[in-house]
Design a protein around this motif. Sequence first.
Motif, PDB file in Angstrom:
ATOM      1  N   ASP A   1      38.492  72.357 -59.971  1.00 44.38           N
ATOM      2  CA  ASP A   1      38.230  71.459 -58.846  1.00 44.38           C
ATOM      3  C   ASP A   1      39.421  71.551 -57.893  1.00 44.38           C
ATOM      4  OD1 ASP A   1      37.592  69.456 -57.073  1.00 44.38           O
ATOM      5  OD2 ASP A   1      37.885  67.803 -58.504  1.00 44.38           O
ATOM      6  N   VAL A   2      39.197  72.112 -56.723  1.00 43.27           N
ATOM      7  CA  VAL A   2      40.275  72.187 -55.739  1.00 43.27           C
ATOM      8  C   VAL A   2      39.856  71.459 -54.454  1.00 43.27           C
ATOM      9  CG1 VAL A   2      41.521  74.158 -56.653  1.00 43.27           C
ATOM     10  CG2 VAL A   2      39.556  74.580 -55.202  1.00 43.27           C
ATOM     11  N   SER A   3      39.079  70.387 -54.663  1.00 45.55           N
ATOM     12  CA  SER A   3      38.558  69.602 -53.539  1.00 45.55           C
ATOM     13  C   SER A   3      39.649  68.866 -52.774  1.00 45.55           C
ATOM     14  CB  SER A   3      37.558  68.558 -54.044  1.00 45.55           C
ATOM     15  OG  SER A   3      36.515  69.188 -54.747  1.00 45.55           O
ATOM     16  N   HIS A   4      40.844  68.760 -53.370  1.00 42.38           N
ATOM     17  CA  HIS A   4      41.949  68.096 -52.673  1.00 42.38           C
ATOM     18  C   HIS A   4      42.458  68.944 -51.516  1.00 42.38           C
ATOM     19  CE1 HIS A   4      43.521  70.758 -55.664  1.00 42.38           C
ATOM     20  NE2 HIS A   4      44.792  70.461 -55.488  1.00 42.38           N
ATOM     21  N   MET A   5      42.145  70.221 -51.506  1.00 39.99           N
ATOM     22  CA  MET A   5      42.633  71.084 -50.429  1.00 39.99           C
ATOM     23  C   MET A   5      41.960  70.715 -49.107  1.00 39.99           C
ATOM     24  SD  MET A   5      43.147  74.694 -52.391  1.00 39.99           S
ATOM     25  CE  MET A   5      44.388  75.254 -51.233  1.00 39.99           C
ATOM     26  N   GLY A   6      42.609  71.097 -48.013  1.00 41.94           N
ATOM     27  CA  GLY A   6      42.093  70.720 -46.695  1.00 41.94           C
ATOM     28  C   GLY A   6      41.173  71.799 -46.138  1.00 41.94           C
ATOM     29  N   GLN A   7      39.939  71.419 -45.828  1.00 41.24           N
ATOM     30  CA  GLN A   7      38.981  72.358 -45.242  1.00 41.24           C
ATOM     31  C   GLN A   7      38.655  71.916 -43.817  1.00 41.24           C
ATOM     32  OE1 GLN A   7      35.705  73.602 -48.024  1.00 41.24           O
ATOM     33  NE2 GLN A   7      36.364  71.790 -49.158  1.00 41.24           N
ATOM     34  N   ALA A   8      38.539  72.881 -42.932  1.00 41.72           N
ATOM     35  CA  ALA A   8      38.199  72.543 -41.542  1.00 41.72           C
ATOM     36  C   ALA A   8      37.584  73.747 -40.849  1.00 41.72           C
ATOM     37  CB  ALA A   8      39.454  72.101 -40.788  1.00 41.72           C
ATOM     38  N   TRP A   9      36.818  73.454 -39.821  1.00 38.08           N
ATOM     39  CA  TRP A   9      36.318  74.489 -38.917  1.00 38.08           C
ATOM     40  C   TRP A   9      37.103  74.400 -37.621  1.00 38.08           C
ATOM     41  CZ3 TRP A   9      33.136  78.278 -40.354  1.00 38.08           C
ATOM     42  CH2 TRP A   9      32.265  78.066 -41.429  1.00 38.08           C
ATOM     43  N   LEU A  10      37.451  75.558 -37.115  1.00 39.03           N
ATOM     44  CA  LEU A  10      38.046  75.645 -35.792  1.00 39.03           C
ATOM     45  C   LEU A  10      36.960  76.254 -34.910  1.00 39.03           C
ATOM     46  CD1 LEU A  10      40.831  75.092 -34.519  1.00 39.03           C
ATOM     47  CD2 LEU A  10      41.415  77.476 -34.980  1.00 39.03           C
ATOM     48  N   LYS A  11      36.551  75.512 -33.854  1.00 38.26           N
ATOM     49  CA  LYS A  11      35.380  75.937 -33.089  1.00 38.26           C
ATOM     50  C   LYS A  11      35.718  76.122 -31.619  1.00 38.26           C
ATOM     51  CE  LYS A  11      32.109  73.551 -36.128  1.00 38.26           C
ATOM     52  NZ  LYS A  11      30.982  72.602 -36.201  1.00 38.26           N
ATOM     53  N   GLY A  12      35.337  77.272 -31.099  1.00 34.87           N
ATOM     54  CA  GLY A  12      35.523  77.560 -29.686  1.00 34.87           C
ATOM     55  C   GLY A  12      34.326  78.314 -29.144  1.00 34.87           C
ATOM     56  N   ALA A  13      34.417  78.716 -27.883  1.00 34.42           N
ATOM     57  CA  ALA A  13      33.273  79.323 -27.201  1.00 34.42           C
ATOM     58  C   ALA A  13      32.883  80.664 -27.818  1.00 34.42           C
ATOM     59  CB  ALA A  13      33.592  79.508 -25.720  1.00 34.42           C
ATOM     60  N   ASP A  14      33.877  81.475 -28.162  1.00 39.39           N
ATOM     61  CA  ASP A  14      33.573  82.766 -28.773  1.00 39.39           C
ATOM     62  C   ASP A  14      34.722  83.153 -29.701  1.00 39.39           C
ATOM     63  OD1 ASP A  14      35.642  84.110 -27.200  1.00 39.39           O
ATOM     64  OD2 ASP A  14      34.259  83.818 -25.511  1.00 39.39           O
ATOM     65  N   HIS A  15      34.512  84.224 -30.472  1.00 36.38           N
ATOM     66  CA  HIS A  15      35.486  84.598 -31.497  1.00 36.38           C
ATOM     67  C   HIS A  15      36.863  84.858 -30.893  1.00 36.38           C
ATOM     68  CE1 HIS A  15      37.320  86.208 -35.054  1.00 36.38           C
ATOM     69  NE2 HIS A  15      37.563  87.358 -34.459  1.00 36.38           N
ATOM     70  N   GLU A  16      36.880  85.528 -29.750  1.00 35.39           N
ATOM     71  CA  GLU A  16      38.186  85.867 -29.187  1.00 35.39           C
ATOM     72  C   GLU A  16      38.942  84.609 -28.740  1.00 35.39           C
ATOM     73  OE1 GLU A  16      38.475  89.240 -26.627  1.00 35.39           O
ATOM     74  OE2 GLU A  16      40.449  88.609 -25.920  1.00 35.39           O
ATOM     75  N   ALA A  17      38.259  83.674 -28.132  1.00 32.60           N
ATOM     76  CA  ALA A  17      38.923  82.454 -27.650  1.00 32.60           C
ATOM     77  C   ALA A  17      39.492  81.649 -28.821  1.00 32.60           C
ATOM     78  CB  ALA A  17      37.934  81.599 -26.859  1.00 32.60           C
ATOM     79  N   THR A  18      38.695  81.453 -29.870  1.00 37.93           N
ATOM     80  CA  THR A  18      39.161  80.684 -31.030  1.00 37.93           C
ATOM     81  C   THR A  18      40.297  81.419 -31.734  1.00 37.93           C
ATOM     82  OG1 THR A  18      36.856  79.999 -31.266  1.00 37.93           O
ATOM     83  CG2 THR A  18      38.344  79.399 -33.050  1.00 37.93           C
ATOM     84  N   SER A  19      40.149  82.746 -31.854  1.00 36.30           N
ATOM     85  CA  SER A  19      41.168  83.541 -32.546  1.00 36.30           C
ATOM     86  C   SER A  19      42.489  83.523 -31.797  1.00 36.30           C
ATOM     87  CB  SER A  19      40.696  84.985 -32.705  1.00 36.30           C
ATOM     88  OG  SER A  19      39.512  85.005 -33.461  1.00 36.30           O
ATOM     89  N   ARG A  20      42.410  83.617 -30.465  1.00 37.26           N
ATOM     90  CA  ARG A  20      43.655  83.597 -29.680  1.00 37.26           C
ATOM     91  C   ARG A  20      44.392  82.271 -29.867  1.00 37.26           C
ATOM     92  NH1 ARG A  20      44.767  88.044 -27.381  1.00 37.26           N
ATOM     93  NH2 ARG A  20      43.176  89.347 -26.379  1.00 37.26           N
ATOM     94  N   ALA A  21      43.623  81.174 -29.941  1.00 41.26           N
ATOM     95  CA  ALA A  21      44.244  79.859 -30.151  1.00 41.26           C
ATOM     96  C   ALA A  21      44.963  79.810 -31.498  1.00 41.26           C
ATOM     97  CB  ALA A  21      43.172  78.768 -30.078  1.00 41.26           C
ATOM     98  N   LEU A  22      44.334  80.369 -32.542  1.00 37.52           N
ATOM     99  CA  LEU A  22      44.957  80.336 -33.860  1.00 37.52           C
ATOM    100  C   LEU A  22      46.092  81.357 -33.960  1.00 37.52           C
ATOM    101  CD1 LEU A  22      44.879  78.828 -36.515  1.00 37.52           C
ATOM    102  CD2 LEU A  22      43.177  80.446 -37.362  1.00 37.52           C
TER     103      LEU A  22
END
Lengths: 125, 383
Positions: B57-78
């Motif tokens: 059980d590793v439910s304590h870990m933090g899960q999230a979605w990072l969402k942007g207009a397209d792959h390049e925009a979201t990737s550049r932010a990260l």
Amino acid sequence: MTNVLFTEDHEWISVDGDVATIGITDHAQEQLGDVVFVELPEVGKEVAKGDEAAVVESVKAASEVYAPLSGEIIEVNGDLEGEPSKVNQDAEGAAWFVKIKLLDTSQLEGLMDAAAYKAFVEANA
Amino acid sequence: MSQTSPDNTALKRTPLYDLHVGLGGRMVPFAGYEMPVQYSGIIAEHNHTRNAAGLFDVSHMGQAWLKGADHEATSRALEALVPADIIGLKPGQQRYSQLLNSDGGIMDDLMISRSAIGDSEGWLYVIVNASRKQIDFAHIREHLPVGIVLVEKPDWALIALQGPKSEAVLEKLIPGTANMSFMSGNAFKCTTAGEPYDVYVSRSGYSGEDGYEISVANRNAAALWSALMAEPDVEAVGLGARDSLRLEAGLCLYGHDIDETTSPIEAQLAWSIGKRRREEGGFPGAERIQRELAEGPVRKRVGVLLDGRAPVREGSEIVAKDGTPLGTVTSGGFGPTVQRPVAMGYVSAAAAAPGTELNFIVRGKPLAGRVEKMPFITPGYKR
């Protein structure tokens, strides 16, 4: 007839005349988990009550075993060096740690008997 | 032997808490959660994971979605926050990286995946450490450009299935997962007890073995866990064996082997920094990291094997045979698979070559050991 006593640090002491055989309790080994190494003192060493007498290492952590009584270490259980898991299998029997020749047996006063130790463990659970 | 009673007030529980207690799990405080440190015993659980399949059980870990207009925009932010090549991820592909501070120190390590779900263009899925999730998510949000949002998933549990039997076990429950490649993820339908529900599965883990991590809604987590536990090859594994497994696999534990003072190059994580990123920079601390890549770091993370039976623990000083201080142990314990004490730590770069003989100061006495290539085991990753 030997007399088994217990400490609040989860050690057992089996007394025969002025020689005390010391180990950790079954409750203690259960709390530690898998024992992977035991470091024992040298025979002939003088220990005072509260001194570090041995170290028991589980997979996760090292724990000190303090001398519950003052005296001279006259024998150590060398089997534990090759087979530390004996502590998990027979903590209150074959996996004794050390034998101490007591300076005086009055130190035994105030230690718990089996029933008192059982109550102590339950109260601290 | 002294014992302390932990203060359990305000500790959080995962949706699997009652199942852990029912399995005899010993619950301990970890990163703000009550988690099972062991069930049957650390060595047995460790060995079961290496030989069959362990369920974590590793439910304590933090899960999230990072969402942007397209792959390049979201990737550049990260990419402004991590040194890995994110733009180059193909749909479903997963990559290991680090959130860096402005000095190139590691704020956390994390897994980043490009979504393979249909109609999710511009989505990245991130998993961060439990102990760092508040800090990480606040840091990411603070640095996001307009149009990119971070959506945390506290309503999702995370279950890891690790070990050589994982593939056969999971294929029965979630058809299609056997064909996944290492470090990839995808959405699947899972049906247990007649009820179908969504899961997001990635083929990765933290044990050095083949295996999977499965994101599942909290309300379905117990059903999935129980269905997996019903398989004869599967046994529950606690945090104790999770630590001994990852240590043998040479994997870093945040807050121990890596922290805000260590750079990814010192930590020997240069493999996780893509060629384009090394050349272009553009991530926090790039100047230090590019310099360390060119000139070599002052200190390096190394694995060590001890000659004797006594384990060496975190915090022990590492010295040369002549007593010169070289560094500190950052993780250490007994390796059930290698059947001897194993550790990792930082030493001066000149002392980092495999085979270098070292001493470790334990309870005031020197214990002999040597630098050893990691991992200490032969990994079972799917290739």
